[in-house]
Design a protein around this motif. Structure first.
Motif, PDB file in Angstrom:
ATOM      1  N   GLY A 102      14.399  26.878  12.745  1.00 31.47           N
ATOM      2  CA  GLY A 102      13.539  27.469  13.894  1.00 31.47           C
ATOM      3  C   GLY A 102      12.371  28.378  13.319  1.00 31.47           C
ATOM      4  N   LEU A 103      12.367  28.731  12.183  1.00 27.36           N
ATOM      5  CA  LEU A 103      11.211  29.322  11.276  1.00 27.36           C
ATOM      6  C   LEU A 103      10.214  28.309  11.069  1.00 27.36           C
ATOM      7  N   SER A 104      10.595  27.099  10.725  1.00 36.54           N
ATOM      8  CA  SER A 104       9.881  25.973  10.404  1.00 36.54           C
ATOM      9  C   SER A 104       9.032  25.292  11.869  1.00 36.54           C
ATOM     10  N   PHE A 128       8.674  27.512  14.486  1.00 35.43           N
ATOM     11  CA  PHE A 128       7.690  28.660  14.527  1.00 35.43           C
ATOM     12  C   PHE A 128       6.355  28.337  13.767  1.00 35.43           C
ATOM     13  N   GLY A 136       4.155  25.361  15.224  1.00 29.73           N
ATOM     14  CA  GLY A 136       3.658  26.029  16.279  1.00 29.73           C
ATOM     15  C   GLY A 136       2.496  26.791  16.157  1.00 29.73           C
ATOM     16  N   VAL A 137       2.602  27.858  15.141  1.00 25.76           N
ATOM     17  CA  VAL A 137       1.367  28.814  14.840  1.00 25.76           C
ATOM     18  C   VAL A 137       0.056  28.022  14.463  1.00 25.76           C
TER      19      VAL A 137
END
Length: 493
Positions: free
Chosen positions: A38-40, A42, A45-46
């Motif tokens: 999930g953090l990856s 994110f 996406g950023v």
């Protein structure tokens, strides 16, 4: 209600709460990988959002946004896989905790990428594809996107199976596969590909032999002498000076050459100067640290700990300076092609692109790096500070030797080859001593030959897995890239 009934109710409640606690713990354990994913996502996406804000409504902006997402994904995988080669030995030797290694590597990798990552990068990696075959701007953009995506996918697969692979070779395979899909087999420079294939053998062999040679020297001059501490007072400063000279030269070749023109001769002069200064500084420090130490191997481990940590940090700095191009090189080429309408073999790297590469490597390291760090440091062979120091020193010396001989090498293969070299040397040395001891025993007390052969110090399963992953990296990335090129051509052209 009786007291007995109340007690039973409490026991039932305790059992139910215990089940819920175990269920919660199991859920958290199972969700841990999903948090990283999930953090990856994110971060990817950023990166895409940042690219969208920067390029705005410029022509071809959508291609740049997609390419930025692919570049961020590749940077994450570099951090997850490649950095283990620098920090794994230090963690395995207990010179650094996992958290300490991740913190030092994240800072060093980012500084290397941002300070010495270079202003210009080669877009068609290593000259393996003829530039004229990708001269059309749209074909070039599609090929670079396919190369980025396929290289990232392959490194992700290798990380999942626990195999440290060369991210440079992954990008090489990606560019080759896209080039073949776009312009046929004739577009590939097969002599260059042959040299890269030769590095699969040259890199680990050189790294392993040099690491084993350094370990043999330390055993001969420091470990197997009567007064270990007296020997260490002489040889540890000399080895620190040699390490500083090797890394000074290494950084000049791999890092500083991005910001200034430095040949091998100038790099050697720079490295030797750094080595002499550091060796002189180390003499009083080692003498002070060695005061009152017991004459045992545990004391030697303490003396080698700081040089090992420092060398791991320098390796990470040089890695960030050199390998960030694997993530941002094709991305920078895509941006240039969209701005000018044509392809280019060398382009300038915008600062925001470099930031994506540097940040992605650090994020990937923090989220997924521990798996490969533990594998390299603990699961191939048992390391201590002296053995891990030999691996780090071997990495720098091997790169310098290969540059002098004009041989193509992979830093990943060198570092992991150094770990195998140290392990196989220990295995040979232990077997030799065991044979001598066995021959001096009465026949009834001798170990059977089969028992002595069974006592291996290097895990063969890891050796075979890693060797197989190295061999298939370029063809696997090439096949993935060709498939990605065909798919992207349907949607982007």
């Amino acid at each position: 209600m009786s007291d007995q009934d109340g007690a039973n109710d409490w026991k039932t409640l305790d059992r139910d709460l215990g089940r819920l606690s175990r269920l919660e713990a199991a859920t958290m354990y199972a969700a841990r990988p999903l948090i990283g994913v999930g953090l990856s996502l994110f971060f990817v996406g950023v990166a895409a959002l940042a690219a969208g804000l920067i390029v705005g409504g410029a022509p071809g902006g959508l291609f740049v946004i997609i390419a930025a997402a692919f570049g961020a994904y590749m940077a994450l995988n570099i951090g997850a896989n490649d950095v283990a080669n620098n920090m794994g030995p230090a963690v395995g030797a207990k010179a650094l905790s996992m958290a300490g290694a991740i913190a030092i590597a994240a800072v060093s990798e980012s500084l290397g990428a941002l300070l010495a990552g270079g202003d210009v990068v080669n877009t068609i990696s290593k000259g393996i594809v003829a530039p004229e075959s990708l001269a059309d701007g749209q074909v070039f953009v599609t090929a670079m996107m396919a190369a980025l995506l396929s290289a990232a996918l392959w490194v992700n697969i290798a990380t999942f199976i626990g195999a440290p692979v060369s991210t440079t070779h992954s990008v090489v395979g990606g560019v080759m596969g896209a080039g073949i899909a776009a312009a046929g087999l004739g577009a590939v420079n097969w002599s260059t590909m042959g040299a890269i294939a030769a590095s699969w053998i040259i890199s680990p062999l050189l790294g392993g032999v040099i690491a084993a040679a350094f370990l043999a020297f330390i055993k001969w001059k420091v470990i197997y002498v009567e007064d270990k501490i007296a020997a260490a007072r002489v040889w540890v400063p000399a080895l620190i000076g040699l390490m500083a000279a090797a890394f000074g030269t290494y950084l000049a070749i791999k890092g500083l050459s991005h910001v200034a023109t430095i040949g091998l001769g100038k790099a050697l002069i720079f490295g030797i100067s750094v080595g002499l200064i550091c060796g002189a500084i180390a003499i009083p420090l080692v003498l002070r640290q060695a005061e009152g130490m017991e004459n045992r191997n545990r004391s030697l481990k303490i003396l080698f700990r700081f040089p090992l940590v420092f060398s791991a940090a320098l390796l990470s700095f040089a890695h960030g300076a050199n390998d960030v191009a694997n993530a941002v090189g094709p991305l920078a080429g895509i941006i240039h092609a969209q701005q000018t309408g044509g392809a280019a073999t060398e382009v300038a790297i915008p600062i925001w692109v470099m930031l994506i590469g540097a940040a992605g490597i650090s994020v990937g390291l923090v989220l997924f790096g521990p798996k490969l760090i533990d594998m390299v440091g603990n699961q191939i062979t048992k390391l201590n500070p002296m053995r891990a120091y030999c691996v780090a020193l071997s990495a720098a010396v091997t790169v310098i030797t290969a540059s002098w001989l004009g041989l193509p090498v992979s830093s990943t293969h060198i570092a992991v080859g150094g770990v195998f070299g140290v392990g196989f040397f220990r295995e040979w040395h232990a077997g030799r001593r065991s044979r001598i001891i066995n021959e001096n025993r009465p026949p009834a007390q001798r170990l059977p030959v089969e028992e002595r052969r069974r006592r291996k110090l290097v895990r063969r399963s890891h050796f075979l897995t890693i060797a197989a992953a190295w061999i298939v990296t370029v063809p696997a990335a090439a096949l993935l890239s060709a498939a990605c090129y065909v798919l992207l051509s349907q949607f982007l052209v």
